[in-house]
Design a protein around this motif. Structure first.
Motif, PDB file in Angstrom:
ATOM      1  N   GLU A 215       0.865  -1.067  -0.164  1.00  0.00           N
ATOM      2  CA  GLU A 215      -0.639  -0.243  -0.123  1.00  0.00           C
ATOM      3  C   GLU A 215       0.973   1.149   0.056  1.00  0.00           C
ATOM      4  O   GLU A 215       0.699   2.255  -1.163  1.00  0.00           O
ATOM      5  N   ALA A 216       1.482   1.164   0.468  1.00  0.00           N
ATOM      6  CA  ALA A 216       2.752   2.452   0.687  1.00  0.00           C
ATOM      7  C   ALA A 216       3.614   2.425  -0.452  1.00  0.00           C
ATOM      8  O   ALA A 216       3.524   3.770  -0.988  1.00  0.00           O
ATOM      9  N   GLU A 217       4.244   1.911  -0.938  1.00  0.00           N
ATOM     10  CA  GLU A 217       4.516   1.429  -2.127  1.00  0.00           C
ATOM     11  C   GLU A 217       3.866   2.293  -3.009  1.00  0.00           C
ATOM     12  O   GLU A 217       4.301   2.921  -4.408  1.00  0.00           O
ATOM     13  N   ALA A 218       3.069   2.123  -3.608  1.00  0.00           N
ATOM     14  CA  ALA A 218       1.565   1.870  -4.536  1.00  0.00           C
ATOM     15  C   ALA A 218       1.298   3.166  -4.353  1.00  0.00           C
ATOM     16  O   ALA A 218       1.450   4.190  -5.478  1.00  0.00           O
ATOM     17  N   ALA A 219       0.469   4.104  -3.186  1.00  0.00           N
ATOM     18  CA  ALA A 219       0.794   5.513  -2.839  1.00  0.00           C
ATOM     19  C   ALA A 219       2.218   6.250  -3.687  1.00  0.00           C
ATOM     20  O   ALA A 219       1.886   7.767  -3.661  1.00  0.00           O
ATOM     21  N   ALA A 220       2.883   5.979  -3.230  1.00  0.00           N
ATOM     22  CA  ALA A 220       4.462   6.145  -3.112  1.00  0.00           C
ATOM     23  C   ALA A 220       4.168   7.093  -4.545  1.00  0.00           C
ATOM     24  O   ALA A 220       5.043   7.835  -5.426  1.00  0.00           O
ATOM     25  N   ALA A 221       3.973   5.861  -5.805  1.00  0.00           N
ATOM     26  CA  ALA A 221       4.594   5.112  -7.461  1.00  0.00           C
ATOM     27  C   ALA A 221       3.893   6.123  -8.025  1.00  0.00           C
ATOM     28  O   ALA A 221       3.511   6.465  -8.999  1.00  0.00           O
ATOM     29  N   THR A 222       2.685   6.940  -7.184  1.00  0.00           N
ATOM     30  CA  THR A 222       1.195   7.245  -7.568  1.00  0.00           C
ATOM     31  C   THR A 222       1.456   8.391  -6.893  1.00  0.00           C
ATOM     32  O   THR A 222      -0.079   9.065  -7.453  1.00  0.00           O
ATOM     33  N   SER A 223       1.716   9.445  -6.537  1.00  0.00           N
ATOM     34  CA  SER A 223       2.090  10.199  -5.533  1.00  0.00           C
ATOM     35  C   SER A 223       0.688  10.657  -4.641  1.00  0.00           C
ATOM     36  O   SER A 223      -0.189  11.600  -4.539  1.00  0.00           O
ATOM     37  N   GLY A 224       0.075   9.464  -4.463  1.00  0.00           N
ATOM     38  CA  GLY A 224      -1.071   9.566  -3.368  1.00  0.00           C
ATOM     39  C   GLY A 224      -2.420   9.494  -3.879  1.00  0.00           C
ATOM     40  O   GLY A 224      -3.012   8.747  -3.470  1.00  0.00           O
ATOM     41  N   ASP A 225      -2.292   9.171  -5.248  1.00  0.00           N
ATOM     42  CA  ASP A 225      -3.320   9.040  -5.975  1.00  0.00           C
ATOM     43  C   ASP A 225      -3.998   7.854  -6.572  1.00  0.00           C
ATOM     44  O   ASP A 225      -5.583   7.168  -6.532  1.00  0.00           O
ATOM     45  N   LEU A 226      -3.774   6.619  -5.887  1.00  0.00           N
ATOM     46  CA  LEU A 226      -3.593   5.466  -5.883  1.00  0.00           C
ATOM     47  C   LEU A 226      -4.114   4.921  -7.493  1.00  0.00           C
ATOM     48  O   LEU A 226      -3.806   5.912  -8.435  1.00  0.00           O
ATOM     49  N   TYR A 227      -4.736   3.927  -7.968  1.00  0.00           N
ATOM     50  CA  TYR A 227      -4.928   3.983  -9.540  1.00  0.00           C
ATOM     51  C   TYR A 227      -6.781   4.110  -9.923  1.00  0.00           C
ATOM     52  O   TYR A 227      -7.515   4.020  -8.889  1.00  0.00           O
ATOM     53  N   ASP A 228      -6.668   3.654 -10.616  1.00  0.00           N
ATOM     54  CA  ASP A 228      -8.280   4.378 -11.853  1.00  0.00           C
ATOM     55  C   ASP A 228      -8.654   3.258 -11.958  1.00  0.00           C
ATOM     56  O   ASP A 228     -10.505   3.344 -11.795  1.00  0.00           O
ATOM     57  N   CYS A 229      -8.371   2.341 -11.692  1.00  0.00           N
ATOM     58  CA  CYS A 229      -8.874   0.633 -12.718  1.00  0.00           C
ATOM     59  C   CYS A 229      -8.094  -0.157 -11.166  1.00  0.00           C
ATOM     60  O   CYS A 229      -7.110  -0.397 -11.666  1.00  0.00           O
ATOM     61  N   VAL A 230      -8.942  -1.193 -10.464  1.00  0.00           N
ATOM     62  CA  VAL A 230      -7.956  -2.003  -9.750  1.00  0.00           C
ATOM     63  C   VAL A 230      -8.724  -3.578 -10.316  1.00  0.00           C
ATOM     64  O   VAL A 230      -9.879  -3.277 -10.275  1.00  0.00           O
ATOM     65  N   ILE A 231      -7.532  -4.510 -10.741  1.00  0.00           N
ATOM     66  CA  ILE A 231      -8.816  -5.427 -11.559  1.00  0.00           C
ATOM     67  C   ILE A 231      -7.908  -6.605 -11.018  1.00  0.00           C
ATOM     68  O   ILE A 231      -7.057  -6.981 -10.995  1.00  0.00           O
ATOM     69  N   ASP A 232      -8.947  -7.330 -10.134  1.00  0.00           N
ATOM     70  CA  ASP A 232      -8.247  -8.619  -9.063  1.00  0.00           C
ATOM     71  C   ASP A 232      -8.156  -9.787  -9.912  1.00  0.00           C
ATOM     72  O   ASP A 232      -9.620 -10.555 -10.495  1.00  0.00           O
ATOM     73  N   CYS A 233      -7.117 -10.504 -10.219  1.00  0.00           N
ATOM     74  CA  CYS A 233      -7.330 -12.025 -10.886  1.00  0.00           C
ATOM     75  C   CYS A 233      -6.430 -12.624  -9.463  1.00  0.00           C
ATOM     76  O   CYS A 233      -5.921 -13.482  -9.948  1.00  0.00           O
TER      77      CYS A 233
END
Length: 336
Positions: A215-233
């Motif tokens: 979660e912390a790495e995702a927030a850092a990689a997206t400047s805190g925005d996170l993702y427009d779409c998450v696809i769970d597989c």
């Protein structure tokens, strides 16, 4: 004809059965290739919740048309793939054109006997000629279509940042078709080898190890925005619940995975982000057509995905070998 049957969990046998006689409106297809997927392994291991034994598995199918009904547009000698979802055509979902969610759907190799056999008879509408597409590739269209359907359900566009959770074959398919729409694609998984494959063979833009710091790495990689779409597989309840936390404000969450458990989430977070939650089930005809188009455009690295192969007659031994994690199977093909 020869048939590979699963009598009970862990037991596959090659047997002889009479050749099928097509009913009215059905085409007879000589099976040439059968793709093996997680569903087949679950059936073999006794882990599938909706299945009765004995069962002839096989729903990722390609072959050559032997006979076709008059007026079907099919002709003997054509290579084709088979859409394995047999829908009723009359329920509310079918009337809406959502045949993948048919109330009485029957999936080849799951609810009824499938294509691990020399011949199969199916409704002509489920047989689609593939022209010059190789039979090996044609047998991979179905699992790729599931990924393409999930991407379509997510409404993914070129401006989107997409997170695909789970780097199995379906997750890889989702990554391929999200990339084909021009999205920036991050793939998350626990297995480093699978992550590396999505980068090197599929062109994933970024990798996210699914450890405690994800979660912390995702927030850092997206400047805190996170993702427009998450696809769970992932096919994992805990991972599916965790995925809500990766969806950015105003984002979409697509559950391609299905489990028998309840899935829960934080309602305040869900509302705060005005998250759109979407289920994705099977695939529709336009998803299959999209796979073929992208194959023909060279955007689907089928040779890299197709890691293992062997003859139907050796299926019992091959299943045991392919189940071992160290075998490194992504997509295996049985030749008939």
């Amino acid at each position: 004809m020869k048939v590979l049957i699963c009598d009970e969990p862990g037991r596959l046998r090659l047997i002889e059965r009479p050749e099928p006689v097509p009913a009215e409106g059905e085409a007879l297809v000589r099976i040439r290739r059968v793709g093996i997927c997680g569903t087949d392994f679950h059936i073999y291991q006794g882990k599938h919740p909706f299945l009765n034994y004995p069962r002839v598995m096989g729903h990722e199918l390609s072959g050559t048309i032997e006979r076709a009904p008059t007026g079907s547009g099919l002709r003997a000698g054509q290579n084709a793939y088979i859409v394995p979802y047999l829908s009723c055509g009359t329920c509310v979902a079918c009337r809406k054109g959502v045949t993948n969610a048919c109330q009485a759907i029957s999936v080849l190799g799951v609810h009824c006997d499938g294509g691990m056999a020399e011949l199969i008879s199916v409704p002509a509408a489920n047989v689609v000629p593939v022209g010059d597409t190789p039979l090996d590739d044609a047998a991979m269209i179905e699992f790729l279509a599931i990924g393409a359907h999930g991407v379509k359900r997510g409404g993914i566009a070129a401006a989107d940042r997409v997170l695909v959770a789970g780097a199995g074959p379906i997750g890889m398919a989702a990554a391929i078709f999200a990339k084909a729409r021009g999205a920036h694609v991050t793939v998350m998984d626990l297995r480093e080898d699978r992550l590396a494959f999505t980068r090197d063979a599929l062109g994933a833009d970024a990798l996210l190890p699914a450890g405690d710091a994800a979660e912390a790495e995702a927030a850092a990689a997206t400047s805190g925005d996170l993702y427009d779409c998450v696809i769970d597989c992932t096919g994992n309840r805990a991972a599916m619940q965790r995925g809500f936390g990766f969806v950015g404000h105003g984002g979409r969450y697509v559950l391609v995975s299905v489990v028998r458990d309840d899935i829960t989430f934080s309602d305040p977070e869900f509302h705060k982000r005005e998250t759109t939650l979407l289920a994705s089930r099977n695939a529709q005809p336009d998803d299959f057509a999209e796979v073929v188009r992208q194959m023909q455009a060279g955007r689907v690295p089928t040779a890299a995905l197709r890691t293992h192969r062997g003859p139907l007659a050796a299926g019992a031994d091959l299943f045991r070998d392919w189940l071992r994690p160290e075998a490194g199977v992504i997509k295996a093909i049985l030749e008939v």
